[in-house]
Write a protein that holds these residues in place. Sequence first.
Motif, PDB file in Angstrom:
ATOM      1  N   VAL A 167      14.073  45.785   6.091  1.00  0.00           N
ATOM      2  CA  VAL A 167      15.019  44.709   5.809  1.00  0.00           C
ATOM      3  C   VAL A 167      15.706  44.227   7.092  1.00  0.00           C
ATOM      4  O   VAL A 167      15.821  43.016   7.336  1.00  0.00           O
ATOM      5  CB  VAL A 167      16.066  45.170   4.776  1.00  0.00           C
ATOM      6  CG1 VAL A 167      17.190  44.142   4.643  1.00  0.00           C
ATOM      7  CG2 VAL A 167      15.412  45.408   3.418  1.00  0.00           C
ATOM      8  N   VAL A 168      16.151  45.165   7.915  1.00  0.00           N
ATOM      9  CA  VAL A 168      16.844  44.793   9.152  1.00  0.00           C
ATOM     10  C   VAL A 168      15.896  44.082  10.106  1.00  0.00           C
ATOM     11  O   VAL A 168      16.260  43.078  10.737  1.00  0.00           O
ATOM     12  CB  VAL A 168      17.463  46.040   9.819  1.00  0.00           C
ATOM     13  CG1 VAL A 168      18.049  45.679  11.186  1.00  0.00           C
ATOM     14  CG2 VAL A 168      18.542  46.642   8.931  1.00  0.00           C
ATOM     15  N   ALA A 220       9.261  34.444   9.806  1.00  0.00           N
ATOM     16  CA  ALA A 220       9.834  35.721   9.407  1.00  0.00           C
ATOM     17  C   ALA A 220       9.315  36.189   8.057  1.00  0.00           C
ATOM     18  O   ALA A 220       9.047  37.382   7.863  1.00  0.00           O
ATOM     19  CB  ALA A 220      11.360  35.631   9.376  1.00  0.00           C
ATOM     20  N   LEU A 221       9.148  35.266   7.118  1.00  0.00           N
ATOM     21  CA  LEU A 221       8.770  35.650   5.755  1.00  0.00           C
ATOM     22  C   LEU A 221       7.254  35.700   5.545  1.00  0.00           C
ATOM     23  O   LEU A 221       6.801  35.993   4.436  1.00  0.00           O
ATOM     24  CB  LEU A 221       9.405  34.686   4.761  1.00  0.00           C
ATOM     25  CG  LEU A 221      10.940  34.686   4.778  1.00  0.00           C
ATOM     26  CD1 LEU A 221      11.500  33.674   3.778  1.00  0.00           C
ATOM     27  CD2 LEU A 221      11.492  36.083   4.486  1.00  0.00           C
ATOM     28  N   THR A 222       6.487  35.423   6.598  1.00  0.00           N
ATOM     29  CA  THR A 222       5.030  35.556   6.504  1.00  0.00           C
ATOM     30  C   THR A 222       4.534  36.537   7.565  1.00  0.00           C
ATOM     31  O   THR A 222       4.231  37.691   7.255  1.00  0.00           O
ATOM     32  CB  THR A 222       4.327  34.186   6.666  1.00  0.00           C
ATOM     33  OG1 THR A 222       4.751  33.567   7.895  1.00  0.00           O
ATOM     34  CG2 THR A 222       4.680  33.271   5.509  1.00  0.00           C
ATOM     35  N   MET A 223       4.468  36.103   8.809  1.00  0.00           N
ATOM     36  CA  MET A 223       3.953  36.936   9.891  1.00  0.00           C
ATOM     37  C   MET A 223       4.744  38.234  10.042  1.00  0.00           C
ATOM     38  O   MET A 223       4.175  39.331  10.070  1.00  0.00           O
ATOM     39  CB  MET A 223       3.996  36.164  11.211  1.00  0.00           C
ATOM     40  CG  MET A 223       3.212  34.868  11.233  1.00  0.00           C
ATOM     41  SD  MET A 223       1.431  35.117  11.306  1.00  0.00           S
ATOM     42  CE  MET A 223       1.225  35.757  12.965  1.00  0.00           C
ATOM     43  N   VAL A 224       6.065  38.108  10.127  1.00  0.00           N
ATOM     44  CA  VAL A 224       6.902  39.284  10.351  1.00  0.00           C
ATOM     45  C   VAL A 224       6.944  40.171   9.113  1.00  0.00           C
ATOM     46  O   VAL A 224       6.833  41.399   9.211  1.00  0.00           O
ATOM     47  CB  VAL A 224       8.325  38.869  10.771  1.00  0.00           C
ATOM     48  CG1 VAL A 224       9.211  40.098  10.971  1.00  0.00           C
ATOM     49  CG2 VAL A 224       8.289  38.036  12.047  1.00  0.00           C
ATOM     50  N   ALA A 225       7.074  39.570   7.946  1.00  0.00           N
ATOM     51  CA  ALA A 225       7.193  40.352   6.711  1.00  0.00           C
ATOM     52  C   ALA A 225       5.936  41.165   6.438  1.00  0.00           C
ATOM     53  O   ALA A 225       6.017  42.343   6.065  1.00  0.00           O
ATOM     54  CB  ALA A 225       7.491  39.426   5.534  1.00  0.00           C
ATOM     55  N   LEU A 228      -1.175  33.359   5.336  1.00  0.00           N
ATOM     56  CA  LEU A 228       0.061  32.987   4.638  1.00  0.00           C
ATOM     57  C   LEU A 228       0.873  31.992   5.464  1.00  0.00           C
ATOM     58  O   LEU A 228       1.412  31.021   4.927  1.00  0.00           O
ATOM     59  CB  LEU A 228       0.895  34.235   4.348  1.00  0.00           C
ATOM     60  CG  LEU A 228       0.368  35.172   3.262  1.00  0.00           C
ATOM     61  CD1 LEU A 228       1.242  36.415   3.164  1.00  0.00           C
ATOM     62  CD2 LEU A 228       0.324  34.457   1.916  1.00  0.00           C
ATOM     63  N   TYR A 229       0.959  32.244   6.777  1.00  0.00           N
ATOM     64  CA  TYR A 229       1.710  31.329   7.642  1.00  0.00           C
ATOM     65  C   TYR A 229       1.070  29.945   7.630  1.00  0.00           C
ATOM     66  O   TYR A 229       1.764  28.923   7.586  1.00  0.00           O
ATOM     67  CB  TYR A 229       1.767  31.875   9.066  1.00  0.00           C
ATOM     68  CG  TYR A 229       2.487  30.951  10.022  1.00  0.00           C
ATOM     69  CD1 TYR A 229       3.877  30.942  10.086  1.00  0.00           C
ATOM     70  CD2 TYR A 229       1.779  30.078  10.852  1.00  0.00           C
ATOM     71  CE1 TYR A 229       4.543  30.094  10.955  1.00  0.00           C
ATOM     72  CE2 TYR A 229       2.441  29.232  11.719  1.00  0.00           C
ATOM     73  CZ  TYR A 229       3.816  29.239  11.768  1.00  0.00           C
ATOM     74  OH  TYR A 229       4.479  28.392  12.624  1.00  0.00           O
ATOM     75  N   SER A 271      16.378  40.234  11.025  1.00  0.00           N
ATOM     76  CA  SER A 271      16.776  39.912  12.397  1.00  0.00           C
ATOM     77  C   SER A 271      15.887  38.834  13.015  1.00  0.00           C
ATOM     78  O   SER A 271      16.264  38.213  14.016  1.00  0.00           O
ATOM     79  CB  SER A 271      16.726  41.174  13.277  1.00  0.00           C
ATOM     80  OG  SER A 271      15.400  41.612  13.472  1.00  0.00           O
ATOM     81  N   HIS A 272      14.710  38.613  12.438  1.00  0.00           N
ATOM     82  CA  HIS A 272      13.808  37.588  12.969  1.00  0.00           C
ATOM     83  C   HIS A 272      14.070  36.196  12.386  1.00  0.00           C
ATOM     84  O   HIS A 272      13.570  35.204  12.935  1.00  0.00           O
ATOM     85  CB  HIS A 272      12.345  37.974  12.704  1.00  0.00           C
ATOM     86  CG  HIS A 272      11.784  38.938  13.699  1.00  0.00           C
ATOM     87  ND1 HIS A 272      12.092  40.272  13.674  1.00  0.00           N
ATOM     88  CD2 HIS A 272      10.937  38.757  14.760  1.00  0.00           C
ATOM     89  CE1 HIS A 272      11.453  40.882  14.662  1.00  0.00           C
ATOM     90  NE2 HIS A 272      10.755  39.988  15.339  1.00  0.00           N
ATOM     91  N   VAL A 273      14.816  36.119  11.310  1.00  0.00           N
ATOM     92  CA  VAL A 273      15.025  34.823  10.667  1.00  0.00           C
ATOM     93  C   VAL A 273      15.744  33.828  11.576  1.00  0.00           C
ATOM     94  O   VAL A 273      15.287  32.682  11.719  1.00  0.00           O
ATOM     95  CB  VAL A 273      15.774  34.982   9.328  1.00  0.00           C
ATOM     96  CG1 VAL A 273      16.150  33.618   8.757  1.00  0.00           C
ATOM     97  CG2 VAL A 273      14.915  35.750   8.328  1.00  0.00           C
TER      98      VAL A 273
END
Length: 220
Positions: free
Chosen positions: A164-165, A179-184, A98-99, A169-171
């Motif tokens: 969610v937190v 944040a919205l690929t790897m972290v999510a 995804l990233y 917090s990574h954004v």
Amino acid sequence: MKTAVRVPPLVALAVGAALWFVPTLVQRAAWLLGDDDRAVDFDLVLVSRWIAAALLLVFVLAVERRPLSSVGLHAPRGRDVLITVGLAVLALVVSVTLYGLVAGTGPDQQSPSGRIVASLSVAGSIHLIVNAAVVEELFFRGFLMERVIDLTRRPWLAALVSYVVFVGSHVPGSGGATALTMVAVGSLLFVGLYWVRRNLLLCVGAHAIGNLPLLANALA
């Protein structure tokens, strides 16, 4: 025998939040003192994160007088370890794919964390992987989820808050793409693991596997 002290969950959560921001305050203080060496600042942040984690455990053991199992720290079953490794590898493949579709290969050079990651040595990358896995899982899974469960008696809500937190917090530091690929994607696994097994070490292991691209970047 120690008896648990009834520390209100909201108070415990406030203490956890305050300790989580200790490294940020240390970094800001270094900047105010005129330290422009961001590499040194990052090393200082990692050390202060270890200190914050140690202080959190002191709070659990000495103030709350609760066992380490109250933050999910106990030996996992062998079968669970094998399942966790498999799921972590799957989540890593999905998140990297995804990233790649969103941002291409390599760390996001537009984000503060991406620039730091791109400059890390192999030793620095390994330290970051271990630090992030241990410290972040202790705060966001072992402590945050358990104390939200104490407060609400709803594990699903604790999982949602943690997710969610953590992603949010990574954004600022990692950027939206990471944040919205790897972290999510990784966070779905970490939260799900803790919800189902309530075992911090499983989450730490999964988190470390999810951060292996940091080491790959240093080796490249």
